[in-house]
Write an enzyme that holds these catalytic residues in place. Structure first.
Site, PDB file in Angstrom:
ATOM      1  N   ILE A 272      61.667  27.134 -22.231  1.00 37.57           N
ATOM      2  CA  ILE A 272      63.097  27.418 -22.266  1.00 37.57           C
ATOM      3  C   ILE A 272      63.917  26.211 -21.802  1.00 37.57           C
ATOM      4  O   ILE A 272      63.460  25.429 -20.971  1.00 37.57           O
ATOM      5  CB  ILE A 272      63.429  28.671 -21.411  1.00 37.57           C
ATOM      6  CG1 ILE A 272      64.891  29.094 -21.585  1.00 37.57           C
ATOM      7  CG2 ILE A 272      63.049  28.475 -19.958  1.00 37.57           C
ATOM      8  CD1 ILE A 272      65.225  30.468 -21.028  1.00 37.57           C
ATOM      9  N   CYS A 273      65.077  26.074 -22.391  1.00 37.20           N
ATOM     10  CA  CYS A 273      66.092  25.106 -21.996  1.00 37.20           C
ATOM     11  C   CYS A 273      65.621  23.665 -22.237  1.00 37.20           C
ATOM     12  O   CYS A 273      65.411  23.264 -23.362  1.00 37.20           O
ATOM     13  CB  CYS A 273      66.511  25.360 -20.545  1.00 37.20           C
ATOM     14  SG  CYS A 273      68.146  24.758 -20.128  1.00 37.20           S
ATOM     15  N   HIS A 274      65.450  22.870 -21.160  1.00 38.65           N
ATOM     16  CA  HIS A 274      65.011  21.480 -21.292  1.00 38.65           C
ATOM     17  C   HIS A 274      63.487  21.330 -21.348  1.00 38.65           C
ATOM     18  O   HIS A 274      62.980  20.233 -21.550  1.00 38.65           O
ATOM     19  CB  HIS A 274      65.543  20.649 -20.119  1.00 38.65           C
ATOM     20  CG  HIS A 274      67.011  20.378 -20.181  1.00 38.65           C
ATOM     21  ND1 HIS A 274      67.946  21.315 -19.816  1.00 38.65           N
ATOM     22  CD2 HIS A 274      67.697  19.291 -20.583  1.00 38.65           C
ATOM     23  CE1 HIS A 274      69.158  20.805 -19.971  1.00 38.65           C
ATOM     24  NE2 HIS A 274      69.036  19.575 -20.438  1.00 38.65           N
TER      25      HIS A 274
END
Length: 180
Positions: free
Chosen positions: A105-107
């Site tokens: 998730i995300c970065h």
């Protein structure tokens, strides 16, 4: 099922660790905190220090084969630290080589880029990673959660903390299906 949660000693976005961890535990799985060093990891709420969490296993001693799946929480610094650690990158790559599901998730997809496992895959992330993903041979999409079956394993990705509910529901379904 044992599920590895791989994080660096500092920089993990706390909610992206704690919400998936709780979802896995609530579903009857055994979440295991894996990091590059023993001791504790420092969580963050964006740029502010939050809680610390006890490391269960050090990545250099952990075996991907002993886990049913891998969760990679985000935070800006967390995946950047991980992608500079050869053993962490190798641990991630092992899940792909063994056909085990991975959720990021995300970065967190920065670590996937470093492990050279996004080529030919379709995934989402925090928007600032789209050029990195494309340059690594992946296709970036702007979706709340994306499941990609175009490779040796199933890959679940989401963009940001606002996507956590869908991310948790989806990765649990995929992991349980892969074990099944």
């Amino acid at each position: 099922m044992r599920i590895a949660f791989l994080v660096a000693p500092e920089g993990v976005e706390q909610v992206e660790l704690t919400e998936p961890w709780k979802a896995a535990a609530d579903a009857g799985h055994e979440p295991v905190l894996v990091s590059t060093d023993s001791g504790k990891v420092q969580g963050f709420n964006h740029l502010d220090k939050a809680d610390t969490f006890e490391v269960d296993e050090v990545v250099g001693e952990a075996d991907a084969g002993s886990f049913g799946g891998l969760v990679l929480p985000g935070g800006v610094a967390n995946p950047d630290f991980l992608r500079m650690d050869e053993k962490a990158v190798g641990f991630v790559k092992d899940f792909f080589d063994q056909g085990r599901p991975v959720a990021a998730i995300c970065h967190a997809p920065w670590t996937l880029v470093e492990a050279d496992v996004v080529r030919g895959r379709v995934l989402t992330s925090w928007p600032s990673l789209k050029t990195d993903i494309r340059n690594a041979g992946g296709t970036w999409v702007d979706e709340q959660v994306k499941v990609c079956d175009q490779g040796p394993n199933q890959l679940v990705t989401s963009r940001k903390p606002d996507d956590l509910k869908a991310f948790c529901e989806t990765f649990l379904q995929v992991f349980e299906g892969a074990a099944g």
